[in-house]
Design a protein around this motif. Structure first.
Motif, PDB file in Angstrom:
ATOM      1  N   VAL A 206      -0.115  61.099 -49.862  1.00  0.00           N
ATOM      2  CA  VAL A 206      -1.119  62.142 -49.657  1.00  0.00           C
ATOM      3  C   VAL A 206      -0.364  63.465 -49.632  1.00  0.00           C
ATOM      4  N   HIS A 207      -0.351  64.093 -50.792  1.00  0.00           N
ATOM      5  CA  HIS A 207       0.435  65.315 -51.023  1.00  0.00           C
ATOM      6  C   HIS A 207      -0.240  66.061 -52.168  1.00  0.00           C
ATOM      7  N   PRO A 208      -0.199  67.387 -52.181  1.00  0.00           N
ATOM      8  CA  PRO A 208      -0.863  68.141 -53.261  1.00  0.00           C
ATOM      9  C   PRO A 208      -0.484  67.700 -54.665  1.00  0.00           C
ATOM     10  N   VAL A 209       0.747  67.253 -54.884  1.00  0.00           N
ATOM     11  CA  VAL A 209       1.172  66.841 -56.220  1.00  0.00           C
ATOM     12  C   VAL A 209       0.341  65.667 -56.726  1.00  0.00           C
ATOM     13  N   LYS A 210      -0.050  64.767 -55.843  1.00  0.00           N
ATOM     14  CA  LYS A 210      -0.833  63.589 -56.258  1.00  0.00           C
ATOM     15  C   LYS A 210      -2.309  63.929 -56.467  1.00  0.00           C
ATOM     16  N   ASN A 211      -2.764  65.050 -55.903  1.00  0.00           N
ATOM     17  CA  ASN A 211      -4.050  65.655 -56.277  1.00  0.00           C
ATOM     18  C   ASN A 211      -5.266  64.829 -55.868  1.00  0.00           C
ATOM     19  N   LEU A 212      -5.189  64.195 -54.706  1.00  0.00           N
ATOM     20  CA  LEU A 212      -6.325  63.424 -54.200  1.00  0.00           C
ATOM     21  C   LEU A 212      -7.556  64.306 -54.019  1.00  0.00           C
ATOM     22  N   LEU A 213      -7.356  65.535 -53.591  1.00  0.00           N
ATOM     23  CA  LEU A 213      -8.470  66.448 -53.344  1.00  0.00           C
ATOM     24  C   LEU A 213      -9.313  66.648 -54.602  1.00  0.00           C
ATOM     25  N   PHE A 214      -8.666  66.712 -55.751  1.00  0.00           N
ATOM     26  CA  PHE A 214      -9.370  66.858 -57.025  1.00  0.00           C
ATOM     27  C   PHE A 214     -10.327  65.691 -57.237  1.00  0.00           C
ATOM     28  N   LEU A 215      -9.840  64.486 -56.998  1.00  0.00           N
ATOM     29  CA  LEU A 215     -10.679  63.299 -57.161  1.00  0.00           C
ATOM     30  C   LEU A 215     -11.877  63.350 -56.220  1.00  0.00           C
ATOM     31  N   LEU A 216     -11.639  63.719 -54.982  1.00  0.00           N
ATOM     32  CA  LEU A 216     -12.720  63.763 -53.999  1.00  0.00           C
ATOM     33  C   LEU A 216     -13.783  64.786 -54.380  1.00  0.00           C
ATOM     34  N   HIS A 217     -13.354  65.892 -54.982  1.00  0.00           N
ATOM     35  CA  HIS A 217     -14.316  66.908 -55.428  1.00  0.00           C
ATOM     36  C   HIS A 217     -15.190  66.388 -56.574  1.00  0.00           C
ATOM     37  N   LEU A 241      -6.161  66.735 -43.908  1.00  0.00           N
ATOM     38  CA  LEU A 241      -7.308  67.266 -43.183  1.00  0.00           C
ATOM     39  C   LEU A 241      -8.339  67.837 -44.149  1.00  0.00           C
ATOM     40  N   GLU A 242      -7.873  68.490 -45.206  1.00  0.00           N
ATOM     41  CA  GLU A 242      -8.796  68.985 -46.243  1.00  0.00           C
ATOM     42  C   GLU A 242      -9.519  67.817 -46.918  1.00  0.00           C
ATOM     43  N   CYS A 243      -8.759  66.787 -47.248  1.00  0.00           N
ATOM     44  CA  CYS A 243      -9.347  65.604 -47.895  1.00  0.00           C
ATOM     45  C   CYS A 243     -10.376  64.947 -46.974  1.00  0.00           C
ATOM     46  N   ARG A 244     -10.017  64.815 -45.720  1.00  0.00           N
ATOM     47  CA  ARG A 244     -10.903  64.141 -44.768  1.00  0.00           C
ATOM     48  C   ARG A 244     -12.213  64.899 -44.600  1.00  0.00           C
ATOM     49  N   GLU A 245     -12.146  66.233 -44.669  1.00  0.00           N
ATOM     50  CA  GLU A 245     -13.359  67.039 -44.539  1.00  0.00           C
ATOM     51  C   GLU A 245     -14.303  66.793 -45.720  1.00  0.00           C
ATOM     52  N   LEU A 282      -0.523  65.985 -60.584  1.00  0.00           N
ATOM     53  CA  LEU A 282      -0.030  67.212 -61.212  1.00  0.00           C
ATOM     54  C   LEU A 282       1.189  66.943 -62.092  1.00  0.00           C
ATOM     55  N   GLY A 283       1.791  65.770 -61.961  1.00  0.00           N
ATOM     56  CA  GLY A 283       2.930  65.459 -62.821  1.00  0.00           C
ATOM     57  C   GLY A 283       3.697  64.235 -62.371  1.00  0.00           C
ATOM     58  N   GLU A 284       3.995  63.338 -63.305  1.00  0.00           N
ATOM     59  CA  GLU A 284       4.825  62.158 -63.064  1.00  0.00           C
ATOM     60  C   GLU A 284       5.825  62.033 -64.202  1.00  0.00           C
ATOM     61  N   ASN A 285       7.064  61.698 -63.867  1.00  0.00           N
ATOM     62  CA  ASN A 285       8.021  61.479 -64.947  1.00  0.00           C
ATOM     63  C   ASN A 285       7.941  60.041 -65.476  1.00  0.00           C
ATOM     64  N   PRO A 299      -7.770  49.372 -66.213  1.00  0.00           N
ATOM     65  CA  PRO A 299      -7.737  50.667 -66.889  1.00  0.00           C
ATOM     66  C   PRO A 299      -7.480  51.788 -65.887  1.00  0.00           C
ATOM     67  N   VAL A 300      -6.836  52.857 -66.342  1.00  0.00           N
ATOM     68  CA  VAL A 300      -6.440  53.952 -65.456  1.00  0.00           C
ATOM     69  C   VAL A 300      -7.133  55.239 -65.867  1.00  0.00           C
ATOM     70  N   LEU A 301      -7.507  56.027 -64.889  1.00  0.00           N
ATOM     71  CA  LEU A 301      -8.027  57.373 -65.098  1.00  0.00           C
ATOM     72  C   LEU A 301      -7.019  58.323 -64.485  1.00  0.00           C
ATOM     73  N   ILE A 302      -6.277  59.020 -65.345  1.00  0.00           N
ATOM     74  CA  ILE A 302      -5.164  59.850 -64.885  1.00  0.00           C
ATOM     75  C   ILE A 302      -5.213  61.213 -65.569  1.00  0.00           C
ATOM     76  N   SER A 303      -4.372  62.126 -65.120  1.00  0.00           N
ATOM     77  CA  SER A 303      -4.252  63.418 -65.780  1.00  0.00           C
ATOM     78  C   SER A 303      -3.394  63.270 -67.032  1.00  0.00           C
ATOM     79  N   ASP A 304      -3.316  64.352 -67.798  1.00  0.00           N
ATOM     80  CA  ASP A 304      -2.462  64.339 -68.994  1.00  0.00           C
ATOM     81  C   ASP A 304      -1.044  64.810 -68.683  1.00  0.00           C
TER      82      ASP A 304
END
Length: 372
Positions: A206-217, A241-245, A282-285, A299-304
């Motif tokens: 649970v970190h901004p890089v993994k972008n959970l908040l985007f999914l929740l929105h 806390l943002e995600c939980r809200e 936001l990015g994975e190597n 199947p996966v739903l991921i960013s580009d």
């Protein structure tokens, strides 16, 4: 000799651990592999139970040294290197004081004869460098001032990471581009899919890089019965806390469950129990969790922003730009609406995609070239 902050049974640091475990599993057939690591998981104050520290132990035909905090100092680390006398040192991190910085300085001072290979593990991406930017920029300046980048070989896992390395350290340094070793291909585990209902899973920190908040929105805009399982260690409390809200305000047809600090083997089983893996990162190597889902036939739903691209063409998933939230919402709706016959086509496509990568990437020979 591999230097890594965490190794099995560690699991909280995610991908870098899987990179190292998979590397050791494949390379031990041709090399004597020694893993020098810490004696506790990320954020833990206690050592792993029932594991002896500060001595070499054999673990699945690999030698592992679990160093206690007291053994993590310049002198003790140098003693271990000189005792093993490795031909190659492989660094599984970019910023670690004991497992990267110390070995690099030892190499610079001529105390280490071994060739050094440095794997940044995605830590040089702009999306990763933006956190603690000042300290990281100072670190890069010191490396260049000491001419360390010219004394090592960088291991990039994709073209994007190779570009990141060149942008920071110059285009005339040694870089080898080889993908990470994937886990062993699994047997396809079928799961039934009912139209109008879907179980999705998010794994990672649970970190901004993994972008959970985007999914929740994205979720309030979809219809149907949605069950989201978040399998994660909470690394950023303010972000959670943002995600939980957002979770608190979701409509009744969307359920969310958080499972924290789940060991890797249990995560694999949880993936099997869901229809779709979602990670708008936001990015994975590499993205080990992404590949593990594909290998399980999910199947996966991921960013580009990962190496896994053009998935929809092979019915393996969807890799979408983060600038297009509407596309994520439409895809979530698409998977919710799928009946079992349509879903099985995507499930088989994901499994075949992973199998093709494993069979045709010729990774073992590429790594043997790197360490030769």
């Amino acid at each position: 000799m591999v230097f890594t902050d965490w190794y099995e049974p560690s699991f909280k640091a995610g991908g870098p651990i899987r990179s190292c475990v998979n590397f050791a599993a494949h390379m031990k057939e041709d090399y004597d592999v020694y893993i020098f690591t810490g004696d506790r998981d990320l954020g833990d104050k206690q050592a792993y139970p029932q594991i002896e520290t500060n001595r070499w132990l054999e673990k699945d035909c690999v030698q592992v040294f679990y160093a206690s905090p007291g053994a993590l100092n310049w002198e003790s680390i140098l003693v271990q290197v000189r005792d093993i006398k490795p031909n190659y040192i492989y660094l599984n991190n970019m910023y670690s004081k004991y497992f990267t910085v110390y070995p690099l300085l030892m190499k610079r001072l001529g105390m280490i004869k071994a060739r050094v290979v440095l794997a940044p593990r995605g830590m040089l991406k702009s999306t990763a460098v933006q956190y603690k930017t000042g300290k990281k920029k100072l670190f890069f300046k010191l490396l260049k001032l000491l001419n360390i980048p010219r004394r090592v070989v960088f291991h990039a896992t994709d073209a994007t990471e190779e570009t990141d390395i060149k942008n920071l350290f110059g285009s005339d340094i040694a870089i080898k581009q080889i993908s990470n070793f994937p886990p062993q291909q699994k047997t396809l585990q079928p799961i039934h899919k009912q139209s109008g209902s879907v179980k999705i899973i998010f794994t990672g920190r649970v970190h901004p890089v993994k972008n959970l908040l985007f999914l929740l929105h994205c979720l309030p805009s979809v219809t149907g019965n949605f069950a989201l399982t978040i399998v994660a260690a909470i690394e950023d409390e303010a972000y959670w806390l943002e995600c939980r809200e957002i979770i608190r305000t979701l409509p009744e047809h969307i359920s969310v469950e958080l499972q924290q600090n789940v060991p890797h083997r249990q995560v694999e089983q949880l993936i099997n129990e869901h229809h779709v893996f979602v990670l708008p990162t936001l990015g994975e190597n590499f993205g080990h969790a992404i590949f593990e889902a594909l290998a399980a036939g999910r199947p996966v739903l991921i960013s580009d922003q990962t190496p896994w691209r053009h998935l929809a063409e092979q019915h393996a998933g969807w890799d979408l730009p983060l600038t297009d939230e509407k596309a994520f919402v439409q895809t979530l709706q698409q998977v919710a609406d799928m009946d079992d016959q349509a879903y099985q086509q995507w499930s088989t496509g994901a499994w075949q995609y992973a199998r093709n990568f494993t069979e045709y990437s010729n990774l073992k020979e590429k790594y043997k070239e790197l360490f030769s």
